[in-house]
Design a protein around this motif. Structure first.
Motif, PDB file in Angstrom:
ATOM      1  N   CYS A  24      -2.701  -2.678   3.755  1.00 28.53           N
ATOM      2  CA  CYS A  24      -1.319  -2.914   3.328  1.00 28.53           C
ATOM      3  C   CYS A  24      -0.370  -2.744   4.510  1.00 28.53           C
ATOM      4  O   CYS A  24       0.549  -3.531   4.709  1.00 28.53           O
ATOM      5  N   ASN A  28       1.917  -5.850   5.744  1.00 29.61           N
ATOM      6  CA  ASN A  28       3.317  -5.812   5.339  1.00 29.61           C
ATOM      7  C   ASN A  28       4.258  -5.189   6.360  1.00 29.61           C
ATOM      8  O   ASN A  28       5.367  -4.779   6.013  1.00 29.61           O
ATOM      9  N   CYS A 148       5.752  -1.549  -2.227  1.00 26.50           N
ATOM     10  CA  CYS A 148       4.763  -2.596  -2.488  1.00 26.50           C
ATOM     11  C   CYS A 148       5.401  -3.779  -3.187  1.00 26.50           C
ATOM     12  O   CYS A 148       6.136  -3.628  -4.158  1.00 26.50           O
ATOM     13  N   PHE A 150       3.443  -6.426  -4.165  1.00 29.87           N
ATOM     14  CA  PHE A 150       2.268  -7.181  -4.635  1.00 29.87           C
ATOM     15  C   PHE A 150       1.955  -8.292  -3.631  1.00 29.87           C
ATOM     16  O   PHE A 150       1.435  -9.337  -3.994  1.00 29.87           O
ATOM     17  N   CYS A 151       2.297  -8.051  -2.384  1.00 32.21           N
ATOM     18  CA  CYS A 151       2.098  -9.051  -1.329  1.00 32.21           C
ATOM     19  C   CYS A 151       2.712 -10.381  -1.744  1.00 32.21           C
ATOM     20  O   CYS A 151       2.043 -11.423  -1.760  1.00 32.21           O
ATOM     21  N   CYS A 178      -4.521  -5.315  -0.031  1.00 29.65           N
ATOM     22  CA  CYS A 178      -5.291  -4.132  -0.410  1.00 29.65           C
ATOM     23  C   CYS A 178      -6.546  -4.531  -1.167  1.00 29.65           C
ATOM     24  O   CYS A 178      -7.637  -4.036  -0.900  1.00 29.65           O
TER      25      CYS A 178
HETATM   26  S1  SF4 Z   1      -0.287  -5.425  -3.314  1.00 35.23           S
HETATM   27 FE1  SF4 Z   1      -1.387  -3.943  -2.086  1.00 35.23          FE
HETATM   28  S2  SF4 Z   1      -1.283  -4.714  -0.007  1.00 35.23           S
HETATM   29 FE2  SF4 Z   1       0.222  -5.837  -1.186  1.00 35.23          FE
HETATM   30  S3  SF4 Z   1       2.107  -4.726  -0.900  1.00 35.23           S
HETATM   31 FE3  SF4 Z   1       1.177  -3.883  -2.732  1.00 35.23          FE
HETATM   32  S4  SF4 Z   1      -0.054  -2.161  -2.038  1.00 35.23           S
HETATM   33 FE4  SF4 Z   1       0.444  -3.366  -0.262  1.00 35.23          FE
END
Ligand code: SF4
Ligand SMILES: Nc1nc2c(c(=O)[nH]1)N[C@H]1C(S)=C(S)[C@@H](COP(=O)(O)OP(=O)(O)OC[C@H]3O[C@@H](n4cnc5c(=O)[nH]c(N)nc54)[C@H](O)[C@@H]3O)O[C@H]1N2
Ligand SMILES: Nc1nc2c(c(=O)[nH]1)N[C@H]1C(S)=C(S)[C@@H](COP(=O)(O)OP(=O)(O)OC[C@H]3O[C@@H](n4cnc5c(=O)[nH]c(N)nc54)[C@H](O)[C@@H]3O)O[C@H]1N2
Ligand code: SF4
Ligand code: SF4
Ligand code: SF4
Ligand code: SF4
Lengths: 228, 453, 770
Positions: A24, A28, A148, A150-151, A178
């Motif tokens: 992550c 990010n 986060c 969620f990408c 992740c």
């Molecule tokens: S989905 Fe996973 S990798 Fe993406 S921002 Fe959230 S914690 Fe980070």
């Protein structure tokens, strides 16, 4: 059909390896704050692996629980934000618009999961570490909140690509960093609106529960309990 | 007797305006330096980054928000007290009201700065303000922070008016007593006050309307400030008791601030003849009442939490009752309850000194109370992994100290430029007590006071 | 104007200010022309190989165009180039299977590290002073050639030593070939947490000098003796992937997992049953389980075959290992042993795993052999759900073995090597080359590696960083990063098929570094006395091409070399391997030992572990362990890993010492207090971490911090537990018995925020627990 992105976290698979944590960070553009700042509680981990001890030696157990933004459908972080920097997208994501954030930190107080992190200083990358920065993700400046997503950059890219290819997104086409890295496949991401997606099936599992469900935040992450 | 007493009232009360001592300059310089240091500290914080504070994950609010709530609370001194006392026409209010209203305005001004001071990006504070803008978006009206904006701006406007209105006749008085630039400035401030019956009438009705209107505003302000906390699902914040609890606390600390300010003014401006022990005695009774009320709220809040035994709330409860925050907590209880109740319950002890001591501890205790509402809860949210603690850093301490200096400074300046006791109201009081035929009124009084029809 | 020339021009404009002073502008122009086209904002994916541990996970690298400030021939210029942005597991790769561990995710920071060496260095101060001066590659290679020529002229080619990390790859093959043809002894591989003991045990039990591969995905019962197989050991990504499937990958079947170890590791935390056991007695427990199974006829005794019979008393049903006997030795109750044995026999396929501390005792080899016997008895060797050995590809340059050793050579373990140098007059090693290992940091102080290296007259390092070892060098020839060069590897374990990972450079070099294999080839070509026979390749790429072309082709149309570059390597099933298709070299069945193991004949019997330090004076076992973030400390320079909370302690950026809750209370030690750990060989100070997951007589400490010199992020941070270890070894392999030191503990005082923890609370329900 609109998407409704969600995740299942299988605690029976999670090994506490923290690949998700570093993945992550890499994806990010999460800054490292250094030892001095980490010592005063300024380290930022959009996803963390919580560990809890139970019992005493020798009958002691340890449990791991990866915690990231739960992408709540009734997100307490949203109504309190005076500038709509924390807001709900049409796909049900809890989005964070860094440019709009003025740094009241109210959202972080309201979030029961403590998954929001504040930029106490301007982030810095010792050159040439900055060359690694993901151009798809904006870097944040001092005084703004981050968490986060969620990408979301991967989600948009995949949706745009699917549209360009005129074919629907297939389950598993799209993984946040992740989940992609997780060696044990403890993190499963997908569309909750597709009843046949892996995440939908796992979310219906009898092992499933939501974190702090009783607070009524309606998280989109389902935790699958360790099977004894 | 009346003529001389009217003149003496005028002389006594205008003396600070007309003669300036070296002590005044020293005091202003001293307070000004502290305030300037505080401003410097804040500018440095803006320059270097918010990380200079002790704020951290997960305690995202601490000293600054404590100060915000504390000063907004103090602001309830004035308006509420003087509005209520006005409405019930408590005679003893007359020397007190202006002191109180001034506290309100200044405390609000100081308190209202904290929502800006505590921002991560204070240069964008205007995004909290609802106005049509090029960004094409309004602030989020669901956010209690935006309610704060409305509540505080309404309250500030109201209290400024409430303070200014009854100052008009006094400005006129000063205007007529001065020459040169002072004459011109007070002339402008007097807004052409002539003391006509119509003007008196309008002033009285305006005051009456304001007194009624400001009450719900004042109550709503601290209720809304309490909503900053109670609207968030944070253990021991998310509670229905917070509105009244905060309002009670606000009035409590407000009265304490007022008593302390009066005691200081009485001494420094030699107003012994106007601020009588009976005033302190009465305010002391009010403070006692509020102390008991505060104790009741705290008891009710703590008892329900303890009895409910909800794990996340119990974590906060334990941390304050016998954990890391216990020393602060029990200091607060002593300051807010033990000391004031032990002093003020006894008529003998309800002296000026007694009231001042009790008020001082209440101010300390109420500041701690705000702190203890905010920090232990944020330190102990639901997931124990994410627990954390907080320690203030110099920049926060400096800014906090400077707010007290700012309050004092504003007060000193105010007392310097405005009669701190409403001259005309005092005279009205004197005349109500000893009515005299119109013909025997002094020149001053003739000018100032025409009996209402 | 074409895009390419436009870019070249902008790049030149950027440098034009300094161009005037430089010799050949034309040269500059060419240097700055990008050699590949990237569409801005569009990512490309290229294969690569994670270099951070010997698991050898295959990667894909996300490449996007970016502006990099680059120095070329003394000129700084902004250049558009493909930059690596993110590493992911290569989904086609049999080991990584599209996944990566936390360290692999951070590997990208090696390339962009701000303290990476950007050009060759030559020592300018005293040896070890850390004073270097920048030199050109011409000068650097000339220096190295002069040293090698000196050895050749003096007729002492055997005084050349090469020290590297253990990895099977063309890189090591090239080194081996070079050394062989130069007349030098084979390279010496050193790794702190090396697996020599386990390899040797596998040789003894199964005839395979190789690390095992586990088919956890099909196991129903896994019993692990101290193996951190989900965290740091062997092939953690492949093993974690299989573990995930073992737990929840099969409908209706959930594999059980039991871990035995005195300190709860990351792996142990996932166990259904975590059993503390006395250090060094794991082999006894394994035999206790075997005894129960054989006694109750749960498994046929002869199922174990040779792996069993080499253990004394096996054929008699292990009469010395009855549960009560074993309870006395191990501290695990007899009832529990019975239960575990029955569960193992009942829930097959079951498999036993051992590595780490159990093998780092004086009796480590016996322990491994005992657990091998248990596996054999369970019938899980070479079976689904059990343990097997991954088919291996034979190295191009031919296997180098102990047979190549000659009487006068420096010995084959690091400790004896150092002792020989320190004892020799003159030193048996005149020139030492170091690549990918940092023995000064990762060996006990009592081995005196630093002194030994300082005694070697000429030391050259290929390191990318000034670590404790390259600080001592006379010459540093910084290598490219893995993303900038050809990489390859032949992992020893982790998949069912033979794997050769291969990747061309994923991006162009950022600095004036050179790939070590190319430097070696260049040096080889310019020696005064040519190698005999000369190496047949001009570049490393040629060597790889020659080698890969010889592997069986995937299909008639595709050639192996091209396919391997595209998919990131070559891999094939056993059938594929056996096919006689194109190759002169087909993958061998195993790493067959060249010498018959003479010791195999003698029956093995348990000997109690020997510890250094008197139990009265040093009451605690000292357990250093590979840290989740830094392994043996080689990754402490990566800031992402420094700031990654250790999953159990949640510590970041620091060292800590784990102490049992009761012990801490007894010694008056509170969390965060600074404690002193003293062995007979040194002391160290670190903050205490009070933990319920460690035996009362054990003190554990992660390895990784305590670097004196290892970039701005690691230098001067924390303490290195290896420093105070006793020089105890496992006698047969000479491997360091790093778990055999005893220590004492004393409280020094209140720590001043030396312990940096991410977490606040330890327990989920603190109210109910306390
Ligand atoms: S989905 Fe996973 S990798 Fe993406 S921002 Fe959230 S914690 Fe980070
Ligand atoms: N962090 C961050 N990201 C942003 C923005 C932001 O404000 N902050 N803004 C967004 C917006 S609104 C935009 S428009 C984009 C802009 O993003 P880009 O289009 O990437 O804009 P630049 O980086 O300014 O310019 C691109 C490159 O074009 C080169 N260039 C200059 N002139 C020419 C020319 O004539 N021909 C060619 N072929 N190349 C030339 C420049 O050297 C420069 O390297 O960025 C977006 N991304
Ligand atoms: N020197 C220089 N000048 C440039 C450029 C350059 O590269 N260099 N690039 C040029 C280019 S390509 C561009 S596009 C422009 C960009 O110039 P602008 O359009 O001015 O871009 P910003 O200043 O980044 O953002 C505009 C405003 O939008 C506000 N905002 C943030 N979120 C929202 C929202 O949700 N709604 C609304 N209504 N407002 C929001 C922000 O507060 C900000 O004040 O600059 C141009 N000017
Ligand atoms: S987990 Fe926290 S940050 Fe995420 S949506 Fe819910 S309340 Fe908001
Ligand atoms: S910190 Fe930013 S996102 Fe959070 S409430 Fe304040 S303005 Fe909104
Ligand atoms: S990567 Fe997967 S297994 Fe590892 S800690 Fe994260 S969720 Fe758990
Ligand atoms: S296990 Fe981790 S560090 Fe080792 S090669 Fe694989 S990704 Fe790299």
């Amino acid at each position: 059909m609109a998407h409704r992105w969600g995740m299942a976290v299988d605690l029976d698979r999670c090994t506490g390896c923290e690949a998700c944590v570093t993945a992550c960070r890499a994806e990010n553009n999460i800054a490292t704050v250094g030892a001095a700042q980490a010592a005063v509680g300024r380290a930022m981990h959009w996803i963390r692996v919580e560990r809890y001890w139970e019992g005493e030696f020798p009958d002691v157990r340890l449990t791991f629980r990866p915690v990231l933004c739960q992408q709540c459908d009734a997100a307490p972080c949203e109504p309190v934000c005076p500038t709509y920097a924390s807001h709900h997208t049409e796909e049900g994501l809890n989005a964070q618009v860094y440019n709009r954030c003025i740094g009241t930190r109210y959202c972080a107080n309201a979030c029961p999961y403590n998954v929001r992190f504040f930029n106490f200083f301007n982030p810095a990358w010792d050159k040439p570490l900055h060359l690694q920065l993901n151009p798809d993700v904006s870097v944040r400046e001092v005084g703004v909140m981050e968490k986060c997503t969620f990408c979301v950059q991967r989600i948009s890219a995949a949706e745009v690509q699917a549209k360009a290819d005129s074919k629907p997104l297939a389950d598993g086409d799209l993984k946040p960093a992740c989940a992609q890295s997780c060696p044990a496949t403890a993190l499963v991401f997908g569309d909750l609106n597709d009843p046949e997606s892996a995440v939908s099936r796992l979310s219906r599992s009898s092992r499933g529960s939501k974190l702090l469900d009783d607070l009524g935040t309606q998280p989109k992450i389902t935790y699958l309990a360790k099977q004894a | 007797m009346s003529a001389t007493s009217d003149r003496r009232i005028t002389d006594d009360l205008l003396r600070p305006l007309l003669t300036t001592t070296a002590r005044f300059y020293l005091l202003v310089a001293f307070l000004g330096t502290i305030v300037a240091t505080g401003v410097g500290a804040w500018l440095y914080q803006v320059y270097a980054g918010f990380g200079l504070t002790g704020i951290r994950w997960p305690v995202f609010w601490a000293f600054y928000v404590t100060n915000f709530v504390f000063w907004i609370g103090i602001s309830h001194a004035g308006t509420l007290i003087s509005a209520i006392l006005r409405l019930v026409n408590a005679r003893w209010r007359r020397p007190v009201t202006r002191c109180a209203e001034a506290i309100t305005v200044f405390a609000l001004m100081i308190g209202a700065m904290f929502p800006i001071i505590h921002l991560g990006r204070p240069w964008l504070f205007f995004w909290l303000v609802p106005y049509p803008n090029q960004r094409g978006i309004w602030p989020n009206f669901r956010s209690p922070l935006v309610w704060d904006f409305f509540a505080i701006s309404a309250y500030l406007t109201g209290s400024v008016l409430f303070l200014l209105l009854p100052m008009i006749p006094d400005f006129a008085l000063v205007r007529d007593r001065t020459t040169g630039w002072r004459h011109r400035i007070y002339g402008m401030l007097a807004l052409g006050w002539q003391g006509t019956t119509k003007q008196w009438h309008r002033l009285e009705s305006a005051m009456h309307v304001m007194a009624i209107a400001i009450l719900p505003v004042a109550v709503s302000v601290h209720t809304i400030v309490s909503f900053d906390f109670s609207m968030a699902p944070v253990p021991m914040w998310h509670s229905t008791i917070f509105g009244p609890y905060f309002v009670a606390g606000a009035i409590f600390s407000g009265i304490a601030a007022l008593i302390l300010a009066m005691a200081v003014l009485r001494k420094t401006l030699r107003l012994e003849e106007y601020l009588h022990p009976v005033h302190f005695h009465n305010l002391g009774k009010l403070l006692l009442l509020m102390s008991l009320l505060w104790g009741y709220f705290v008891f009710a809040e703590r008892l329900t939490v303890w009895y409910g035994n909800e794990p996340s709330e119990m974590a906060v409860f334990n941390a304050t009752q016998h954990g890391a925050f216990a020393p602060l907590y029990w200091t607060m209880v002593v300051c807010n309850f033990v000391v004031p109740v032990s002093i003020l319950s006894f008529k003998k002890l309800r002296t000026i000194a007694g009231c001042a001591v009790a008020s001082s501890t209440v101010l300390v205790g109420m500041w701690l109370e705000r702190f203890l509402i905010i920090v232990p809860s944020l330190s102990h949210k639901y997931l124990p992994y994410s627990w954390g603690t907080y320690r203030p850093r110099p920049v926060e301490i400096m800014i906090t100290i400077s707010t007290f200096a700012a309050m004092s400074l504003l007060y000193v300046l105010f007392a310097k430029f405005v009669p701190i006791i409403s001259v005309w109201e005092l005279k009205v009081g004197a005349h109500e007590a000893h009515p005299v035929p119109a013909g025997e009124l002094s020149d001053d009084a003739q000018e100032m006071w025409r009996p209402q029809p | 104007m074409k895009r390419r020339s436009f870019i070249a021009l902008t790049a030149v404009t950027g440098t034009s200010a300094t161009l005037a002073s430089c010799g050949n502008p034309e040269h500059q122009l060419i240097r700055f022309i990008p050699d590949e086209e990237h569409v801005p904002g569009v990512a490309e994916w290229k294969p690569s190989l994670c270099p951070l541990c010997s698991a050898g996970c295959g990667l894909t690298v996300r490449i996007m165009e970016g502006d990099a400030e680059i120095i070329r021939d003394g000129q700084t210029g902004l250049i558009k180039m493909g930059l690596a942005k993110k590493l992911e597991g290569n989904p086609a790769h049999p080991i990584s299977q599209g996944k990566l561990c936390a360290r692999g995710q951070a590997a990208i920071q090696v390339t962009y590290h701000p303290d990476r060496l950007t050009h060759p260095l030559k020592r300018s101060g005293a040896r070890g002073s850390g004073q270097f001066q920048e030199i050109s590659w011409d000068e650097a290679t000339a220096q190295l050639i002069a040293q090698l020529d000196g050895l050749a002229t003096a007729g002492t080619p055997r005084a050349l030593a090469f020290l590297h990390g253990p990895s099977a790859s063309h890189r090591s093959d090239l080194v081996a070939a070079f050394l062989d043809r130069f007349g030098a002894p084979p390279a010496l591989a050193y790794e702190l947490f090396g697996d020599e003991v386990l390899r040797r045990a596998n040789l003894v039990s199964f005839g395979r000098l190789q690390l095992p591969t586990f088919d956890f995905a099909s196991s129903r019962y896994v019993i692990s003796f101290g193996a951190d197989f989900l965290g740091t050991w062997n092939s953690p990504v492949a093993q974690s992937a299989a573990y995930g499937r073992m737990r929840q990958g099969r409908p209706g079947v959930r594999g059980t997992f039991v871990q035995l170890e005195p300190r709860m590791s990351q792996t142990g935390a996932s166990a259904d049953e975590w059993i503390p056991i006395k250090p060094g007695t794991e082999g006894v427990l394994a035999l206790g389980l075997a005894q129960v199974m054989m006694a109750a006829n749960l498994r046929p005794a002869d199922a174990a075959g040779r792996a069993g019979t080499i253990i004394e008393g096996w054929n008699r049903g292990l009469p010395d290992y009855t549960p009560p006997d074993v309870e006395r030795t191990t501290g695990v109750t007899a009832a529990r042993i019975e239960r575990l044995a029955r569960a193992l026999a009942d829930q097959r396929p079951a498999v036993a795993v051992v590595s780490g501390a159990p093998l780092a005792h004086t009796n480590g080899l016996f322990t491994a052999i005992a657990i091998n016997a248990l596996n054999a008895l369970l019938g899980s060797v070479g079976e689904p759900g059990g343990v097997s050995f991954m088919p291996q590809i034979e190295p191009a340059a031919g296997p180098r073995t102990a047979a190549d050793r000659q009487p006068g050579d420096a010995p084959r373990t690091l400790s004896s090597w150092a002792a020989a140098i320190l004892g020799g007059n003159p030193s048996p090693v005149q020139v030492a080359l170091i690549d990918g290992t940092n023995p000064v940091f990762a060996s006990p102080g009592s081995w005196r590696i630093r002194d030994a290296l300082l005694k070697v007259p000429f030391l050259a390092s290929f390191g990318s960083f000034l670590d404790e070892t390259s600080m001592l060098a006379d010459l540093v020839l910084p290598d490219h990063s893995f993303l900038e060069s050809w990489t390859d590897g032949r992992p020893e374990s982790g998949a069912a098929t033979a794997v050769a990972t291969l990747a061309p450079p994923a991006m162009r070099p950022l600095h004036q570094t050179r790939a070590m294999p190319d430097v070696l080839l260049q040096v080889a070509g310019r020696l005064a006395r040519p190698l005999n026979p000369p190496l047949p390749w001009q570049t490393f790429e040629e060597m790889l091409m020659a080698s890969y072309a010889a592997l069986p082709a995937p299909s008639a149309e595709a050639d192996t070399w091209t396919t391997a570059q595209q998919q990131g390597g070559w891999w094939g099933g056993a059938a594929n391997v056996a096919s006689p298709a194109a190759g002169s070299r087909v993958p061998a069945a195993s790493r067959v030992p060249a010498v018959a193991d003479r010791s195999q004949a003698a029956p093995r019997r348990y000997a109690a572990p020997q510890f250094d330090g008197d139990a009265a004076q040093y009451p605690f076992h000292f357990l250093p362990y590979a840290s989740q973030a830094f392994l043996d400390g080689s990754l402490a320079h990566l800031p992402w890993l420094q700031e990654m909370p250790d999953v159990i302690s949640t510590a970041m950026w620091c060292s800590w010492v784990e102490i049992n809750t009761q012990t801490a209370a007894r010694l008056g030690i509170a969390e965060g207090d600074v404690v002193e750990i003293g062995s007979a060989h040194g002391t160290l100070r670190a903050p205490a971490l009070v933990s319920p997951g460690i035996a009362p007589d054990v003190i554990a400490m992660p390895v990784g911090q305590g670097h004196e010199s290892y970039t701005r992020y690691a230098s001067g941070r924390g303490e290195n537990p290896i420093r105070i270890l006793a020089p105890v070894t496992e006698p047969e392999t000479g491997a360091l018995a790093w778990a055999a030191t005893r220590v004492r503990v004393s409280r020094i005082g209140r720590g001043d925020s030396e312990l940096i923890l991410f977490a606040g609370g330890m327990r989920e329900h603190p109210e109910h627990e306390r």
